[in-house]
Scaffold this motif. Structure first.
Motif, PDB file in Angstrom:
ATOM      1  N   VAL A  96      47.340   5.835  34.217  1.00 44.84           N
ATOM      2  CA  VAL A  96      46.943   6.047  35.610  1.00 44.84           C
ATOM      3  C   VAL A  96      48.150   6.570  36.379  1.00 44.84           C
ATOM      4  O   VAL A  96      49.169   5.873  36.504  1.00 44.84           O
ATOM      5  N   ASN A 122      47.876   8.157  39.646  1.00 43.85           N
ATOM      6  CA  ASN A 122      47.359   8.538  40.961  1.00 43.85           C
ATOM      7  C   ASN A 122      48.468   8.578  42.007  1.00 43.85           C
ATOM      8  O   ASN A 122      49.451   7.838  41.940  1.00 43.85           O
ATOM      9  N   ARG A 136      44.326  11.344  40.092  1.00 40.47           N
ATOM     10  CA  ARG A 136      43.811  11.511  41.449  1.00 40.47           C
ATOM     11  C   ARG A 136      44.955  11.657  42.460  1.00 40.47           C
ATOM     12  O   ARG A 136      45.991  11.029  42.355  1.00 40.47           O
ATOM     13  N   SER A 138      39.887  11.480  35.618  1.00 39.14           N
ATOM     14  CA  SER A 138      39.803  11.505  37.085  1.00 39.14           C
ATOM     15  C   SER A 138      40.727  12.584  37.623  1.00 39.14           C
ATOM     16  O   SER A 138      41.948  12.517  37.432  1.00 39.14           O
ATOM     17  N   GLU A 159      43.900   9.167  34.604  1.00 34.90           N
ATOM     18  CA  GLU A 159      43.630   9.297  36.037  1.00 34.90           C
ATOM     19  C   GLU A 159      44.769  10.071  36.699  1.00 34.90           C
ATOM     20  O   GLU A 159      45.932   9.663  36.625  1.00 34.90           O
TER      21      GLU A 159
END
Length: 594
Positions: free
Chosen positions: A119, A121, A143, A165, A141
């Motif tokens: 992740v 993000n 984002r 994502s 991810e």
């Protein structure tokens, strides 16, 4: 190794775990298993574990960046001999490095040989080479980064990747669409493309339909989701989909939109928004505190209307007969307060009548100002004003909705005077009548009562023709209406705008008069106290100014009553609604009409 590389940030997080320092790792603080008794400074294992987990402990650390981090610290207390370098790297299966300023995903990430979830993000990543991602990765991810294309990511996609994502990135091109096909993502089950810039609905859904395992899709926040055919066209175009924009697709919903994907002629990237201004309440009566002895002229009339600005590419469809619309062809900014020129409306109509209008309106966007019809004052003014705006620049429309709508309440005051040629004929007889009654030669203005008396005379005087001054306009207040929810998936914003309590001009003048009178009285009392005035002097002064004092007292009472009235807030009903097809049959009816 640069500080903004991913591996450098991860190494820093691992270092903060203090796996070799107290209370982890080896040291004199550990109780020796071979000895029956520990030293004076040794700690029990349970006590060392408590120091790691207690939030008030100085050795407690935020380990939310990986669920394996607290387990690794615990292992460093129980079995520190296991913590060699390769073991640590292979222990992590999840890394959540968010808002750490990471801009480069380097090959140092390959050391995490069992990593399944990554992740990243809210960082600054503009490019993510797929060859630097572990082949074991299942969740990625990205984002809210700086991605502008997917070329580097699709060169060597992790074969086991199931969740991707990409929301809140600058992705919108046809090349990005071509990189979202099943040939690149054969195992993808969940895809998040929310808050990107995709405008071509048909092209994107055509690409996504090739993803064989796709079950969950998030598209809200893209400009094309503002068009009437969304989400129906998406539901019918992706029959394998189970969840769209965090909502499960029911069998009833899929049945309602069945066949919509085949109506390609109807799928046009145009948004339709309807703005309705309803009732307005709370405007104070402009003549509530008027002077009864005021002259008949000028005749003052007040009217009220609502203005707002909205994005459009053509003259909006007016659904209310008799309503007044004004538009600017220039780009209107938020703080622009001038009224639209009526000539601009004519220019707009001429532009829309040109043969090449359909081409130009897809390129040029402008914010137009609309004014409702003007209504005379009443406690409840119902404008019932409805305007429909057709927008083709979906990207600009999304920005406009995120900014919100600004609504203003306007007042127009018009002063009317007798025509110059009738001034003598109107005013002179009025003076003669009063001279006969009072015996004085003092000139006074004509009153409506004297006009009614004159109607009994043989020589009736015609009602004077009135000439109006230029209208005096002022803004009574403005309010901002957020419309972000329309971008996030809502179809309608229904709000009662509260502009607070307003005061009329007469009430403002009365307040100023009250302040002056109060200041004058205060000054008189202070002067009397300094002069040592007796009772006789007070009575004398009172008797001398009896009439005037009485009049002043009446003014004070009137002023107090006008200011002390508790005013209700001014409220305006407003509704902004996006057109959304509720079924394929509804879309089919539109096809038949056209």
């Amino acid at each position: 190794m640069s500080a903004n590389t991913l591996s450098a940030v991860v190494e820093t997080q691992i270092h903060h775990l203090c796996l070799g320092d107290f209370p982890c790792g080896y040291g004199s603080w550990r109780k020796n298993k071979d000895s029956a008794e520990g030293g004076a400074e040794t700690e029990e294992t349970d006590a060392l574990l408590d120091l790691l987990s207690c939030p008030h402990s100085p050795w407690w650390h935020d380990v939310s960046w990986s669920p394996q981090a607290p387990a690794l610290r615990k292992l460093a207390v129980l079995s520190p001999e296991c913590l060699h370098t390769n073991f640590i790297y292979s222990y992590f299966t999840t890394l959540r490095i968010m808002d750490k300023g990471v801009s480069i995903v380097d090959n140092g990430l390959l050391k995490f040989s069992k990593l399944e979830e990554l992740v990243l993000n809210s960082n600054r990543i503009s490019e993510i080479p797929a060859e630097n991602l572990p082949s074991t990765l299942k969740i990625l991810e990205l984002r809210a980064n700086w991605l502008s294309d997917l070329n580097s990511l699709t060169r060597h996609v992790p074969p086991r990747l199931k969740y991707l994502s990409l929301g809140s990135n600058s992705l919108s091109s046809h090349e990005d669409v071509s990189n979202l096909t099943g040939s690149h993502w054969p195992q993808l089950v969940c895809l998040d493309l929310s808050d990107c810039g995709f405008q071509d609905q048909k092209a994107l859904l055509s690409a996504l339909s090739t993803l064989p395992c796709l079950k969950t899709l998030v598209l809200e926040g893209n400009p094309f989701t503002l068009v009437p055919s969304y989400p129906g066209f998406t539901v019918d175009s992706l029959p394998q989909l189970s969840c769209l924009d965090t909502s499960w697709i029911s069998p009833e919903e899929r049945h309602r939109f069945r066949g919509l994907a085949k109506m390609s002629d109807l799928i046009v990237d145009l948004a339709s928004a309807t703005v309705t201004v309803g009732r307005m309440k709370g405007i104070p009566d402009p003549v509530m505190s008027g002077d009864e002895n005021a002259p008949d002229f000028p005749v003052v009339t007040h009217s009220y209307f609502i203005t707002y600005e909205f994005l459009s590419h053509q003259t909006p469809v007016n659904l209310k007969v008799g309503s007044e619309s004004k538009f600017d062809e220039e780009h209107v900014t938020e703080d622009k307060s001038r009224d639209a020129d009526p000539q601009s409306n004519k220019n707009c109509e001429r532009e829309m009548s040109r043969p090449d209008t359909m081409e130009t309106r897809h390129v040029i966007a402008h914010v137009s100002r609309h004014s409702t019809s003007k209504l005379a004052w009443s406690k409840c003014m119902d404008f019932s004003d409805t305007q429909t705006y057709i927008v083709s620049d979906l990207g600009s429309f999304k920005k406009f909705l995120n900014r919100g709508l600004y609504l203003r309440v306007e007042e127009e005051k018009v002063l009317s005077w007798p025509a110059a040629s009738q001034d003598i004929a109107v005013t002179q007889p009025g003076r003669t009548v009063k001279e006969k009654k009072s015996g004085k030669g003092k000139e006074s203005p004509i009153k409506s009562g004297s006009t009614r008396e004159k109607s009994k005379d043989k020589k009736k005087k015609a009602i004077p023709e009135l000439v109006q001054d230029a209208p005096i306009r002022r803004s009574l207040g403005s309010v901002h209406i957020p419309l972000q929810s329309l971008v996030k998936g809502d179809h309608k914003v229904n709000v009662l705008c509260d502009l607070g309590a307003l005061y009329t001009e007469s009430e403002v003048e009365a307040t100023q008069t009250l302040e002056k009178v109060s200041s004058h009285k205060k000054g008189d009392e202070e002067s009397k106290q300094r002069g040592g005035s007796g009772t006789g002097q007070k009575n004398t002064a009172s008797s001398k100014g009896k009439g005037k004092g009485k009049k002043d007292h009446q003014v004070d009472v009137h002023t107090d009553s006008s200011v002390s009235v508790q005013l209700e807030p001014v409220t305006v009903e407003l509704r902004v609604e996006l057109e959304k097809w509720q079924s394929a049959s509804e879309a089919h009816q539109l096809l038949l009409q056209h």
